[in-house]
Design a protein around this motif. Structure first.
Motif: not given
Ligand code: C2E
Ligand code: CA
Ligand code: CA
Ligand code: CA
Length: 279
Positions: A125-127, A129-131, A134
């Protein structure tokens, strides 16, 4: 012969059917289970072999099922990985851990880094790291306090995408533990350039080294190699004092296993931390 064959066939058919029913039951149960807080996070302490004290812990999920009792991950994780529910469950575990770290801080208690398991499904899932960023920001937790255990076999897939996400995580301050090191088909050569901060030596290396001098030498060589690579090592599955002593002798920094403590509920873990006894 034919009659027998049919009987066997009927038998297999029946078990297959039961398995499918069982899987369907789990599917129906899991969303409700998450809402009703049936998933519990257990903690297994990790000990420093030099000081003898707890330095961190691994979070391990349990399903306290209203009818079936306590289920261990092996009975439901493969299904959750298959249908993708694992990402929700993992997020729940990580959030539980972050909340707890935040609470320790606000109570002025000593804060221990906790490692969590990351399913391979998340790494695609490319998101991701940002998830994760947060999430830790929401609870004001430094990324280095939430250590990420990624199983060795994820590395051996050696896909650029996976390695990219792992280095992204590292750049964001998360520490990456290679779980089950030595369990699979990885080549030592891969350690040259993969993003990893700590090696967790698989319990297969620990169990049985007393019976064979070769096994003991292999274990010592793995630890020595890790030290040369400046990678700290955690030995998993330590069940006896002799094993712990030998590991200390060969330069292994830390260990976890039934000898020290089984995975335990949060309240028990906090009691252990408060005592802070050496093993
Ligand atoms: P793992 O990450 O390799 O975790 C270590 C497993 O070994 C745990 O089993 C732990 O209870 C067990 N163990 C610890 N010390 C000893 C010992 O001295 N002897 C023996 N024989 N076993 C020991 P558990 O809790 O049943 O978890 C099994 C696997 O399920 C874990 O293996 C991990 O891959 C996965 N898992 C557990 N919790 C989570 C989670 O929240 N998310 C994800 N994605 N996977 C999880
Ligand atoms: Ca693990
Ligand atoms: Ca492991
Ligand atoms: Ca494992």
């Amino acid at each position: 012969v034919k009659g027998n064959y049919l009987k066997h066939y009927a038998f297999y058919d029946e078990t297959l059917r039961n398995e499918m029913l069982e899987e369907q039951n789990i599917l129906n149960d899991m969303e409700t289970a998450l809402k009703n807080r049936q998933f519990e996070v257990y903690f297994q302490p990790v000990y420093s072999l030099s000081t003898g004290k707890i330095i961190s812990a691994e979070a391990l999920v349990r399903w306290v099922h209203p009818e079936k009792g306590m289920l261990s991950p092996s009975s439901f994780l493969p299904i959750f990985e298959h249908n993708g529910f694992i990402t929700k469950l993992d997020t729940y575990v990580w959030e539980t851990v972050c909340k707890r770290i935040q609470l320790w801080k606000s109570e002025g208690k000593e804060v221990y880094p906790i490692s969590v398991n990351v399913s391979r499904v998340h790494l695609y899932d490319s998101n991701f790291c940002s998830e994760l960023l947060s999430l830790v920001q929401k609870y004001d937790v430094e990324p280095c306090l939430l250590k990420l255990e990624i199983t060795e076999s994820a590395y051996t897939e050696n896909e650029k995408q996976l390695l990219y996400i792992m280095s992204q995580l590292q750049c964001s301050g998360f520490k990456i533990l290679m779980d089950d090191f030595g369990s699979g088909y990885s080549s030592l050569n891969m350690l040259k350039d993969v993003p990893v901060d700590v090696l967790k030596i698989d319990m297969r290396f620990i169990n049985g080294f007393e019976e064979s001098t070769r096994a003991g030498s292999i274990l010592a060589s793995v630890v020595q190699m890790a030290r040369r690579l400046k990678l700290p090592v955690i030995a998993e599955g330590v069940e006896t004092r002799e094993q712990a002593e030998y590991l200390r002798l060969i330069g292994c920094e830390s260990a976890q296993g039934y000898f020290f403590s089984r995975p335990i509920p949060l309240q028990d873990f906090e009691l252990l931390l408060a005592e802070n006894k050496t093993f």
